[in-house]
Design a protein around this motif. Structure first.
Motif, PDB file in Angstrom:
ATOM      1  N   SER A  42       0.868  -1.110   0.111  1.00 45.10           N
ATOM      2  CA  SER A  42       0.063  -0.052  -0.002  1.00 45.10           C
ATOM      3  C   SER A  42       0.880   1.102   0.080  1.00 45.10           C
ATOM      4  CB  SER A  42      -0.966   0.027   1.194  1.00 45.10           C
ATOM      5  OG  SER A  42      -1.569   1.396   1.162  1.00 45.10           O
ATOM      6  N   ILE A  43       0.829   1.989  -0.959  1.00 44.08           N
ATOM      7  CA  ILE A  43       1.568   2.994  -1.403  1.00 44.08           C
ATOM      8  C   ILE A  43       0.947   4.439  -0.698  1.00 44.08           C
ATOM      9  CG2 ILE A  43       3.199   2.236  -2.887  1.00 44.08           C
ATOM     10  CD1 ILE A  43       1.578   3.824  -5.068  1.00 44.08           C
ATOM     11  N   GLY A  44       1.484   5.074   0.405  1.00 45.18           N
ATOM     12  CA  GLY A  44       0.665   6.075   0.787  1.00 45.18           C
ATOM     13  C   GLY A  44       1.177   7.691   0.884  1.00 45.18           C
ATOM     14  N   ASP A  45       0.226   8.397   0.168  1.00 38.43           N
ATOM     15  CA  ASP A  45       0.530   9.901   0.249  1.00 38.43           C
ATOM     16  C   ASP A  45       0.345  10.381   1.913  1.00 38.43           C
ATOM     17  OD1 ASP A  45       1.476  12.407  -0.129  1.00 38.43           O
ATOM     18  OD2 ASP A  45      -0.250  12.887  -1.605  1.00 38.43           O
ATOM     19  N   THR A  46       1.324  10.293   2.751  1.00 37.96           N
ATOM     20  CA  THR A  46       0.940  10.541   4.009  1.00 37.96           C
ATOM     21  C   THR A  46       0.672  11.759   4.351  1.00 37.96           C
ATOM     22  OG1 THR A  46       2.642   8.670   4.268  1.00 37.96           O
ATOM     23  CG2 THR A  46       2.018   9.954   6.435  1.00 37.96           C
ATOM     24  N   ILE A  47       1.326  12.721   3.776  1.00 36.54           N
ATOM     25  CA  ILE A  47       1.021  13.960   4.063  1.00 36.54           C
ATOM     26  C   ILE A  47      -0.113  14.910   2.945  1.00 36.54           C
ATOM     27  CG2 ILE A  47       2.957  14.374   5.475  1.00 36.54           C
ATOM     28  CD1 ILE A  47       4.404  15.713   3.060  1.00 36.54           C
ATOM     29  N   GLY A  48      -0.538  14.007   2.018  1.00 31.31           N
ATOM     30  CA  GLY A  48      -1.468  14.387   1.219  1.00 31.31           C
ATOM     31  C   GLY A  48      -1.129  15.490   0.232  1.00 31.31           C
ATOM     32  N   VAL A  49       0.321  15.647  -0.266  1.00 33.48           N
ATOM     33  CA  VAL A  49       0.668  16.750  -1.130  1.00 33.48           C
ATOM     34  C   VAL A  49       0.677  16.243  -2.611  1.00 33.48           C
ATOM     35  CG1 VAL A  49       2.367  17.645   0.729  1.00 33.48           C
ATOM     36  CG2 VAL A  49       3.306  15.709  -0.683  1.00 33.48           C
ATOM     37  N   GLY A  50       0.475  14.963  -2.949  1.00 31.03           N
ATOM     38  CA  GLY A  50       0.650  14.558  -4.101  1.00 31.03           C
ATOM     39  C   GLY A  50      -0.379  15.090  -5.166  1.00 31.03           C
ATOM     40  N   THR A  51      -0.296  15.329  -6.388  1.00 32.21           N
ATOM     41  CA  THR A  51      -1.368  15.686  -7.283  1.00 32.21           C
ATOM     42  C   THR A  51      -1.399  14.395  -8.399  1.00 32.21           C
ATOM     43  OG1 THR A  51       0.112  16.959  -8.763  1.00 32.21           O
ATOM     44  CG2 THR A  51      -1.053  18.248  -7.001  1.00 32.21           C
ATOM     45  N   VAL A  52      -2.610  14.638  -9.276  1.00 28.89           N
ATOM     46  CA  VAL A  52      -2.270  13.543 -10.250  1.00 28.89           C
ATOM     47  C   VAL A  52      -1.179  13.348 -11.029  1.00 28.89           C
ATOM     48  CG1 VAL A  52      -3.538  13.237 -12.445  1.00 28.89           C
ATOM     49  CG2 VAL A  52      -5.086  13.853 -10.559  1.00 28.89           C
ATOM     50  N   HIS A  53      -0.521  14.270 -11.469  1.00 25.12           N
ATOM     51  CA  HIS A  53       0.723  14.044 -12.229  1.00 25.12           C
ATOM     52  C   HIS A  53       1.710  13.328 -11.547  1.00 25.12           C
ATOM     53  CE1 HIS A  53       3.760  15.183 -15.084  1.00 25.12           C
ATOM     54  NE2 HIS A  53       4.594  15.650 -14.051  1.00 25.12           N
ATOM     55  N   GLY A  54       1.846  13.667 -10.269  1.00 24.65           N
ATOM     56  CA  GLY A  54       3.098  12.728  -9.470  1.00 24.65           C
ATOM     57  C   GLY A  54       2.508  11.236  -9.257  1.00 24.65           C
ATOM     58  N   VAL A  55       1.088  11.273  -9.208  1.00 23.12           N
ATOM     59  CA  VAL A  55       0.453   9.820  -8.920  1.00 23.12           C
ATOM     60  C   VAL A  55       0.699   9.046 -10.223  1.00 23.12           C
ATOM     61  CG1 VAL A  55      -1.727   8.603  -8.740  1.00 23.12           C
ATOM     62  CG2 VAL A  55      -1.315  10.638  -7.128  1.00 23.12           C
ATOM     63  N   ARG A  56       0.501   9.622 -11.210  1.00 25.85           N
ATOM     64  CA  ARG A  56       0.632   8.986 -12.543  1.00 25.85           C
ATOM     65  C   ARG A  56       2.164   8.501 -12.737  1.00 25.85           C
ATOM     66  NH1 ARG A  56      -2.663  12.749 -16.031  1.00 25.85           N
ATOM     67  NH2 ARG A  56      -4.976  11.854 -15.632  1.00 25.85           N
ATOM     68  N   ILE A  57       2.924   9.511 -12.586  1.00 28.32           N
ATOM     69  CA  ILE A  57       4.525   9.192 -12.858  1.00 28.32           C
ATOM     70  C   ILE A  57       4.914   8.089 -11.888  1.00 28.32           C
ATOM     71  CG2 ILE A  57       6.780   9.823 -12.457  1.00 28.32           C
ATOM     72  CD1 ILE A  57       5.714  12.852 -13.610  1.00 28.32           C
ATOM     73  N   LEU A  58       4.557   8.118 -10.523  1.00 25.49           N
ATOM     74  CA  LEU A  58       4.978   7.046  -9.498  1.00 25.49           C
ATOM     75  C   LEU A  58       4.382   5.821 -10.098  1.00 25.49           C
ATOM     76  CD1 LEU A  58       6.381   6.189  -6.757  1.00 25.49           C
ATOM     77  CD2 LEU A  58       4.134   7.050  -5.746  1.00 25.49           C
ATOM     78  N   CYS A  59       2.965   5.735 -10.161  1.00 32.19           N
ATOM     79  CA  CYS A  59       2.354   4.563 -10.523  1.00 32.19           C
ATOM     80  C   CYS A  59       2.602   3.718 -11.722  1.00 32.19           C
ATOM     81  CB  CYS A  59       0.766   4.507 -10.309  1.00 32.19           C
ATOM     82  SG  CYS A  59       0.314   5.019  -8.651  1.00 32.19           S
ATOM     83  N   GLU A  60       3.018   4.593 -12.838  1.00 30.45           N
ATOM     84  CA  GLU A  60       3.629   3.811 -13.934  1.00 30.45           C
ATOM     85  C   GLU A  60       4.571   3.292 -13.776  1.00 30.45           C
ATOM     86  OE1 GLU A  60       0.985   6.910 -17.353  1.00 30.45           O
ATOM     87  OE2 GLU A  60       3.275   7.215 -16.712  1.00 30.45           O
TER      88      GLU A  60
END
Ligand code: MG
Length: 297
Positions: free
Chosen positions: A175-193
């Protein structure tokens, strides 16, 4: 990639939620709450953490919660195990699904779990290997995947490195967590891809916080990549005491509302989820952080 037809919601409110609420919820109320969650159709509920009560007094009744909660055969119940001592307790209590917790940031690890990232992985390796030999399921949490309160931006490669080490030990799910909630769609895509190039999609869950109001958008970005395991917390319970300004986990009702609108199956009843929300918020003596709950109550 088409959106998944089905999503598994992992309900983290009894552990990740209640450990970050200031009020201690009496054990019988906690157990009733967990049973309500199970009856809503949720298929995976994180029960509690076998952490020292000195560290997290809100979960001091961990053993009683594990022993006394009425479990349903079609629901998977996991328990967070922070160290060897917790793992020994989990075995005594015959826990069948454990979770371990580390971060993609070394500084966060040191401040949060009192160990370096490398040390946490060495410690967990023993636990995870032993658990797998005993056919215990293991979930691995990686926090701070899109940002750290101390180190700032986290490189996706750093997350991949931790993820691969956890999988190599034998973790069944990450489970990958954005613990401080700073991420946006762009970062999520790059990371998950990047992660999906190396990790089977059935092993990857996302855990978003709504600090900057980005959680649903981030979940949608993950769904677009085919990710179909999503952590959430009824009433948006929780947050992160170590992450400055971090507001709660994304509310399960809000995620369910979006999934329902997308025609994605979860097996979860909104009505029963809202009843659980109302029940726990009455005991916490504060309003829900779910937008859906607030719109409907
Ligand atoms: Mg959380």
């Amino acid at each position: 990639m088409p959106l998944p037809k089905q999503v598994t919601l992992v309900e983290v409110s009894p552990r990740d939620g209640l450990q970050n609420e200031s009020i201690f919820i009496p054990t019988d109320v906690k157990i009733q709450f967990i049973e309500q969650l199970a009856q809503s159709g949720l298929k995976h509920i994180e029960l509690t953490s076998l952490v020292s009560p000195q560290w997290i007094p809100q979960l001091a009744d961990q053993v009683e919660v594990i022993q006394k909660t009425k479990t349903f055969p079609d629901v998977d119940y996991s328990v967070l195990v922070p160290n060897e001592h917790g793992y020994a307790q989990a075995q005594k209590l015959k826990v069948k699904h454990i979770a371990v917790f580390t971060a993609a940031s070394d500084t966060f690890c040191q401040k949060n779990i009192n160990r370096t990232l490398a040390q946490s992985l060495i410690d967990y390796e023993k636990i995870v290997k032993d658990a797998k030999a005993k056919k215990i399921l293991v979930r691995g949490y990686i926090s701070c995947v899109l940002g750290c309160p101390y180190e700032g931006k986290i490189a996706p490669e750093a997350v991949l490195d931790v993820a691969q080490q956890l999988l190599a030990m034998g973790c069944d799910e990450l489970s990958i967590g954005d613990t401080i909630g700073v991420g946006t769609v762009h970062g999520v895509r790059i990371l998950c891809e990047l992660l999906l190039k190396h990790i089977p999609i059935d092993k990857l869950a996302v855990h978003f916080h709504d600090t900057y109001g980005q959680a649903l958008a981030n979940i949608y970005a993950a769904l677009q990549l085919g990710i179909h395991i999503v952590d959430a917390s009824v009433a948006g319970l929780g947050g992160c005491p170590y992450a400055k300004g971090a507001s709660g986990n994304v509310a399960t009702e809000d995620v369910l509302y979006m999934l329902n609108g997308l025609g994605i199956e979860t097996g979860v009843s909104m009505e029963k989820l809202l009843a659980a929300d109302r029940f726990i918020c009455q005991h916490l003596n504060r309003p829900s952080r779910s937008k859906v709950a607030n719109a409907l109550f």
